[in-house]
Design an enzyme around this catalytic site. Structure first.
Site, mmCIF file in Angstrom:
data_model
loop_
_atom_site.group_PDB
_atom_site.id
_atom_site.type_symbol
_atom_site.label_atom_id
_atom_site.label_comp_id
_atom_site.label_asym_id
_atom_site.label_seq_id
_atom_site.Cartn_x
_atom_site.Cartn_y
_atom_site.Cartn_z
ATOM 1 N N HIS A 22 46.752 40.246 47.788
ATOM 2 C CA HIS A 22 47.123 41.664 47.715
ATOM 3 C C HIS A 22 46.150 42.451 48.592
ATOM 4 O O HIS A 22 45.259 41.850 49.210
ATOM 5 C CB HIS A 22 47.167 42.154 46.261
ATOM 6 N N HIS A 25 42.202 41.862 48.368
ATOM 7 C CA HIS A 25 41.647 40.748 49.160
ATOM 8 C C HIS A 25 41.693 41.104 50.643
ATOM 9 O O HIS A 25 40.798 40.758 51.420
ATOM 10 C CB HIS A 25 42.474 39.463 48.997
ATOM 11 N N CYS A 130 35.862 33.419 29.767
ATOM 12 C CA CYS A 130 37.043 34.124 30.297
ATOM 13 C C CYS A 130 37.586 33.304 31.463
ATOM 14 O O CYS A 130 36.891 33.099 32.458
ATOM 15 C CB CYS A 130 36.670 35.529 30.779
ATOM 16 N N CYS A 133 37.816 35.214 34.875
ATOM 17 C CA CYS A 133 36.550 35.250 35.629
ATOM 18 C C CYS A 133 36.052 33.846 35.934
ATOM 19 O O CYS A 133 35.181 33.676 36.784
ATOM 20 C CB CYS A 133 35.446 35.928 34.831
ATOM 21 N N CYS A 147 37.725 41.091 27.967
ATOM 22 C CA CYS A 147 37.047 41.082 29.262
ATOM 23 C C CYS A 147 37.440 42.374 29.978
ATOM 24 O O CYS A 147 38.630 42.672 30.095
ATOM 25 C CB CYS A 147 37.488 39.867 30.077
ATOM 26 N N HIS A 150 39.797 41.533 33.069
ATOM 27 C CA HIS A 150 41.081 40.862 32.877
ATOM 28 C C HIS A 150 41.838 41.308 31.644
ATOM 29 O O HIS A 150 42.978 40.890 31.426
ATOM 30 C CB HIS A 150 40.887 39.334 32.901
ATOM 31 N N LYS A 299 41.630 49.151 38.532
ATOM 32 C CA LYS A 299 41.406 48.172 39.603
ATOM 33 C C LYS A 299 42.726 47.471 39.936
ATOM 34 O O LYS A 299 43.457 47.077 39.032
ATOM 35 C CB LYS A 299 40.397 47.118 39.137
ATOM 36 N N LYS A 302 45.775 41.032 40.363
ATOM 37 C CA LYS A 302 46.937 40.219 40.036
ATOM 38 C C LYS A 302 47.165 40.230 38.537
ATOM 39 O O LYS A 302 48.285 40.364 38.068
ATOM 40 C CB LYS A 302 46.672 38.765 40.457
HETATM 41 N N1 MSP Z 1 37.199 32.702 43.802
HETATM 42 C C1 MSP Z 1 36.294 33.729 43.488
HETATM 43 C C2 MSP Z 1 35.280 33.923 44.604
HETATM 44 C C3 MSP Z 1 34.470 32.723 44.944
HETATM 45 S S1 MSP Z 1 33.408 33.015 46.302
HETATM 46 C C4 MSP Z 1 32.319 31.751 46.292
HETATM 47 C C5 MSP Z 1 37.060 35.025 43.275
HETATM 48 N N2 MSP Z 1 38.288 35.093 43.809
HETATM 49 S S2 MSP Z 1 39.265 36.380 43.713
HETATM 50 O O1 MSP Z 1 40.525 35.946 44.246
HETATM 51 O O2 MSP Z 1 39.283 36.921 42.414
HETATM 52 O O3 MSP Z 1 38.673 37.398 44.736
HETATM 53 C C6 MSP Z 1 37.765 38.398 44.351
HETATM 54 C C7 MSP Z 1 37.457 39.253 45.557
HETATM 55 O O4 MSP Z 1 38.688 39.787 46.118
HETATM 56 C C8 MSP Z 1 36.637 40.489 45.272
HETATM 57 O O5 MSP Z 1 35.255 40.235 45.173
HETATM 58 C C9 MSP Z 1 36.987 41.332 46.474
HETATM 59 O O6 MSP Z 1 36.370 40.829 47.621
HETATM 60 C C10 MSP Z 1 38.481 41.099 46.587
HETATM 61 N N3 MSP Z 1 39.227 42.004 45.723
HETATM 62 C C11 MSP Z 1 40.076 41.638 44.724
HETATM 63 N N4 MSP Z 1 40.589 42.767 44.150
HETATM 64 C C12 MSP Z 1 40.095 43.857 44.757
HETATM 65 C C13 MSP Z 1 40.279 45.248 44.612
HETATM 66 N N5 MSP Z 1 41.109 45.769 43.737
HETATM 67 N N6 MSP Z 1 39.600 46.051 45.463
HETATM 68 C C14 MSP Z 1 38.755 45.565 46.422
HETATM 69 N N7 MSP Z 1 38.548 44.261 46.557
HETATM 70 C C15 MSP Z 1 39.172 43.376 45.745
HETATM 71 O O7 MSP Z 1 36.497 35.937 42.692
#
Ligand code: MSP
Length: 507
Positions: A22, A25, A130, A133, A147, A150, A299, A302
């Protein structure tokens, strides 16, 4: 592009493959792309890594729910990330999947090394887990028993587990955070981590799972799989082709910047540096924590189901405009509300009526001037270029990408004002010399705008140079620090009209 001896290694988090990407990311990925392109532009040896985090309880559960083998499931979702980044013209040098066999072997080697040096020992872990997380949570982190990220109640887990001696590294890491040797930006995030270390300290942590099959088996005890975060962190090294041997560190290590949002700061500022210290490897130079994209104050995620897919933005606005809209959506480091209304408004104001219109009318007026027997004429700069470049470069070194973008648009606004104040269209055929000077000043400003905008919007920069009769490849060969000077455009430049850069949105 010039070459120098500096290196720049930047990473995004590797994203979970429980669903397609989304724009949250996408935000991190575009920010990393912008920084990587800037560093390539100034001649640094640059490496940009992204990828996918594919093991663990959460993914296992999603695969079962989809009625698929985990590998089939992760192949599909990982492909959707790769496709999204290709569609967005992301310039990553590697895409690391934690299911790659090289990565898995390196993870096994590293854990064996930590076990052999007794930093991993067999114990028992109990706590509130969780799955969203993939972390144990403390009771006091919960909000109404849930959490906070989530919005689910964690499960009570108690299992035999191989534990990592995280507590052993507390003092060294805290010291390195305080002294900025291991820098956490922005400053409020550093303060938050310092206070976490001082108030709560670090406990040893479970590094293996008996009840999760979808993971990398420990080499000395295959009844356990590796804790998904221990597996995931190592991507930052295996993504550089590292095989897990501590005496063969990749030349690009340490990372200059790990980008992420605050959801995963604490784990990055505790377990990851402790693993590196245990391995005897240097710590990353900076953790840069940007804000969340929020939708109506929540926030975007997903699990909350309020996401916008990057492909929808590309369809509506195009690739470069998507980069612009996301990079400028909020101050880098702070949360910001996003939404279609805001994107539309900004697209029209800054892109269609801003840069797009400036290019179109300057080029059109130059055509008219020449049709009327006039020619461009050298003129002095209408911007304080030296200061502007200094500001722009400093902002990049502080990773203030939205502020760097603002500086570029400040030039766009100066040109718009210069044109309205000097009315070149009224002078064509009456005072061609003056009209030629005014238009030259605008076209030369555009040549420089294209340079500054290139890390953000490479296609647009190249289209602008093309309109100015310049060859993009030749422009990009230039040494950014030495050759970006006023007066580079020739007065007989083959200025030509291209397609509209940012067509106005239909109502
Ligand atoms: N897999 C772990 C990361 C491991 S790194 C060694 C993870 N994955 S995640 O798919 O949940 O990605 C989290 C990251 O996605 C956040 O830290 C950020 O970089 C990005 N984002 C996810 N949602 C976001 C927002 N709503 N806003 C901004 N960035 C976001 O955690």
């Amino acid at each position: 592009m010039s070459k120098n001896n500096n290196k720049f290694y930047i990473t995004t988090p590797i994203y979970y493959v429980n669903a397609s990407p989304h724009i949250g990311h996408t935000y991190t990925t575009i920010a990393a792309d912008i920084l990587a392109r800037y560093h390539r532009m100034i001649g640094d040896k640059t490496f940009f890594l992204t990828g996918t985090d594919e093991h663990g309880a959460k993914i296992e559960e999603m695969a079962v729910a989809a009625g698929k083998e985990p590998q089939v499931f992760t192949d599909e979702v990982a492909a959707s990330f790769q496709l999204a980044w290709d569609e967005l013209n992301i310039s990553n040098d590697n895409f690391l999947r934690t299911t790659d066999s090289g990565h898995k072997k390196a993870v096994q080697k590293v854990l064996q090394y930590l076990y052999d040096k007794d930093d991993i020992y067999l114990g028992k872990h109990e706590g509130l887990y969780c799955r969203g997380c993939e972390q144990y949570l403390n009771e006091k982190d919960l909000v109404n028993g849930l959490c906070p990220d989530h919005k689910k109640a964690p499960e009570i887990m108690s299992e035999e587990s191989y534990m990592f001696r995280l507590s052993k590294y507390k003092d060294v890491i805290l010291e390195k955070i305080k002294s900025d040797e291991f820098k956490i930006l922005p400053i409020e995030r550093k303060n938050e981590m310092v206070s976490f270390y001082e108030k709560e300290g670090l406990n040893d942590i479970s590094f293996s799972r008996k009840n999760v099959k979808w993971g990398i088996p420990l080499s000395w005890d295959a009844s356990h799989t590796t804790y998904v975060w221990a597996d995931a962190f190592l991507n930052y090294l295996t993504g550089l082709n590292w095989d897990g041997a501590v005496d063969r560190i990749p030349e690009m290590w340490p990372a200059d910047a790990h980008l992420m949002s605050k959801d995963i700061l604490r784990i990055h500022a505790t377990i990851w540096p402790a693993m590196l210290l245990s391995l005897g490897l240097p710590l990353p130079k900076t953790l840069f924590v940007h804000g969340y994209f929020l939708i109506d104050g929540q926030k975007m995620s997903k699990s909350l189901g309020n996401v916008i897919a990057p492909g929808d933005l590309v369809k509506k606005y195009g690739v470069d405009a998507t980069h612009y809209l996301l990079a400028s959506a909020t101050t880098f480091g702070k949360d910001g509300d996003v939404g279609w209304g805001k994107f539309d408004e900004k697209y029209n104001a800054d892109l269609a009526n801003g840069l797009g219109n400036l290019v179109a009318r300057t080029v059109t007026m130059t055509g008219k001037l020449r049709d009327n027997g006039g020619e461009l004429a050298e003129a002095s700069s209408i911007i304080d270029l030296k200061n502007k470049l200094k500001k722009y470069n400093n902002l990049f070194f502080d990773l203030s990408i939205d502020a760097a973008l603002f500086e570029i648009w400040d030039i766009v606004r100066s040109c718009d004002k210069y044109i309205s104040d000097n009315t070149p269209w009224k002078l064509i055929g009456i005072d061609n010399k003056r009209a030629g000077e005014i238009l030259y000043a605008c076209l030369e400003s555009l040549r420089i705008i294209a340079w500054l905008a290139w890390p953000f919007m490479p296609y647009t920069a190249e289209k602008i140079w093309d309109s100015l009769g310049l060859n993009s490849a030749e422009e990009l060969e230039k040494d950014f620090f030495k050759e970006i000077k006023w007066g580079g455009l020739k007065t007989d430049a083959q200025v030509k009209k291209g397609d509209s850069l940012f067509p106005r949105l239909e109502k």
